[in-house]
Design an enzyme around this catalytic site. Structure first.
Site, mmCIF file in Angstrom:
data_model
loop_
_atom_site.group_PDB
_atom_site.id
_atom_site.type_symbol
_atom_site.label_atom_id
_atom_site.label_comp_id
_atom_site.label_asym_id
_atom_site.label_seq_id
_atom_site.Cartn_x
_atom_site.Cartn_y
_atom_site.Cartn_z
ATOM 1 N N TYR A 264 -8.236 7.171 -3.130
ATOM 2 C CA TYR A 264 -8.654 6.237 -2.087
ATOM 3 C C TYR A 264 -7.417 5.776 -1.326
ATOM 4 O O TYR A 264 -6.397 5.421 -1.942
ATOM 5 C CB TYR A 264 -9.354 5.013 -2.709
ATOM 6 C CG TYR A 264 -9.594 3.897 -1.712
ATOM 7 C CD1 TYR A 264 -10.791 3.823 -1.008
ATOM 8 C CD2 TYR A 264 -8.606 2.953 -1.433
ATOM 9 C CE1 TYR A 264 -10.995 2.830 -0.058
ATOM 10 C CE2 TYR A 264 -8.806 1.959 -0.489
ATOM 11 C CZ TYR A 264 -10.006 1.911 0.194
ATOM 12 O OH TYR A 264 -10.207 0.936 1.136
ATOM 13 N N GLU B 141 -10.171 3.787 6.531
ATOM 14 C CA GLU B 141 -10.029 4.259 5.163
ATOM 15 C C GLU B 141 -10.470 5.706 4.984
ATOM 16 O O GLU B 141 -11.252 6.238 5.773
ATOM 17 C CB GLU B 141 -10.747 3.327 4.159
ATOM 18 C CG GLU B 141 -12.217 3.459 4.107
ATOM 19 C CD GLU B 141 -12.906 2.549 3.065
ATOM 20 O OE1 GLU B 141 -12.372 1.492 2.667
ATOM 21 O OE2 GLU B 141 -14.009 2.905 2.661
#
Ligand code: GDP
Ligand code: MN
Length: 377
Positions: free
Chosen positions: A101, A189
């Site tokens: 992530y 993201e």
């Protein structure tokens, strides 16, 4: 303003990031043809402004063109978290070695962008934050200097032990930060950033929110807005230049100035009521804005009373009064109106209203108490 995955990926590609290829389609036949062109198999992904599409069944792997068509058909008929799917993104299937992530957002506390990385990617990052917070590594970026190469590399070593992967990871992190800054984003993201079995670091998902206040100078981004994701009231408010947030209560509030709007909502609560909305008609003298505001408030079936709270400074009370009278004539609603006006051109405003059979008070407390009483009684 939220972007779809495919739009966010285009912004990432523009800064040179390694992103998996893909095309957006609106019908199963096109999905089938694309899978064919990718050599038979494909990932089919719902394009909606919602996380957790995978869990909701909105991300499916197809091992044949026929299967890609079937998945596309099913996903195009779905709603995910209340959002109808109109488009699917079709990509070749990547062989995943690991999922990480990487995200960046504005931290209001430190007034800086903060980068966050975790080797536990792929899953909901909120879950990781709750169950295993030490698995998320944060770095505040000083916007005067931007992200320095050694900082990006330092973060990448949290994701990858192998130097070859770490340097690719550092590049992806730096590019994410670049895309975030270049596009006036409030959040960007990648989840997951994968390392393929062949050792390539690749973004296969993308999420970007653009700060609404940046859109006026970035018309090319403003044009990416998906009108199907916006409620009719939100669209009307945006087009009329009103700041509007729908809330759950029954006291419709129409106020000039954000601070006064907040104070009005506080007072509604104080008297035991629930505001139906935040609505700031702004400081301009434009009766059309008042008409738009009343259209928006009256279109909410939950509203029982309409409360005007106008403090005339740059805003002229007579303009607001004209707007109210015009709106009552044009829309013709039945709801009770409670009006408080004070300040610039208050006297002509009262005349305009009384000629139309309406009255205005000057005490804020009195009108709010009355409005709450009308809404609950
Ligand atoms: P999200 O659930 O909305 O975040 O959608 P993602 O794009 O992150 O996809 C969810 C999951 O589907 C990923 O974490 C992967 O595990 C899986 N997935 C997506 N694309 C691929 C792919 O190309 N190959 C493989 N093997 N899995 C994929
Ligand atoms: Mn994801």
């Amino acid at each position: 303003m939220n972007l779809h995955e495919y739009q966010a990926k285009d912004l990432f590609r523009a800064v040179g990031m390694a992103v998996n290829p893909g095309e957006v389609v609106r019908d199963p036949g096109a999905a089938r043809a694309l899978a064919e062109s990718f050599g038979g198999s494909a990932v089919v992904k719902a394009q909606v402004h919602s996380g957790g599409r995978g869990k909701a069944g909105g991300v499916k792997l197809a091992r044949s063109p026929g299967e890609a068509g079937k998945h596309a058909e099913a996903i195009l008929g779905m709603s995910i978290n209340g959002l109808a799917v109109h488009e699917v993104l079709i990509s070749p299937i990547e062989e995943i070695g690991s999922e990480a992530y990487v995200g960046v957002l504005i931290d209001r506390g430190s007034r800086c962008p903060v980068l966050m990385v975790s080797a536990e990617g792929g899953v909901d990052i909120e879950e990781v934050a709750a169950d295993n917070p030490e698995a998320i590594h944060r770095l505040r970026v000083d916007p005067r200097y931007g992200l320095l190469p050694h900082q990006a590399y330092g973060l990448a070593t949290r994701l990858y032990d192998e130097p070859k992967l770490a340097s690719q990871g550092a590049r992806a992190i730096a590019q994410l930060y670049q895309a975030f800054v270049d596009n006036g984003a409030s959040m960007a993201e990648i989840n997951p950033l994968i390392a393929t079995s062949a050792g390539q670091v690749l973004a296969i998902d993308a999420k970007v929110s653009i700060d609404d206040s940046e859109l006026f100078r970035r018309p090319e981004l403003a044009a990416l807005r998906d009108p199907t994701t916006e409620s009719a009231a939100d669209r009307r408010a945006r087009e009329a230049g009103l700041s509007f947030v729908k809330l759950g209560g029954n006291v419709g509030c129409c106020v000039n100035g954000a601070g006064l709007a907040m104070a009005t909502m506080d007072l509604v609560k104080f008297y035991g009521g629930e505001p139906a909305n935040f609505l700031d008609i702004g400081g301009s003298s434009n009766p059309d804005k008042v008409v738009a505001a009343l259209e928006i408030i009256t279109s909410d079936p939950g509203v029982r009373v309409i409360l005007f709270n106008i403090f005339g400074g740059i805003t002229r009370c007579d303009d607001v009064a004209n707007g109210i009278v015009q709106a009552v004539e044009r829309i013709g609603f039945e709801l009770p109106l409670v009006i408080r006006l004070t300040g610039t051109n208050e006297e002509p405003a009262r005349r305009i209203l009384s000629e139309a059979g309406l009255a205005a008070a000057s005490s804020m407390d009195d009108v709010v108490e009355k409005a709450v009483h009308l809404a609950t009684g």
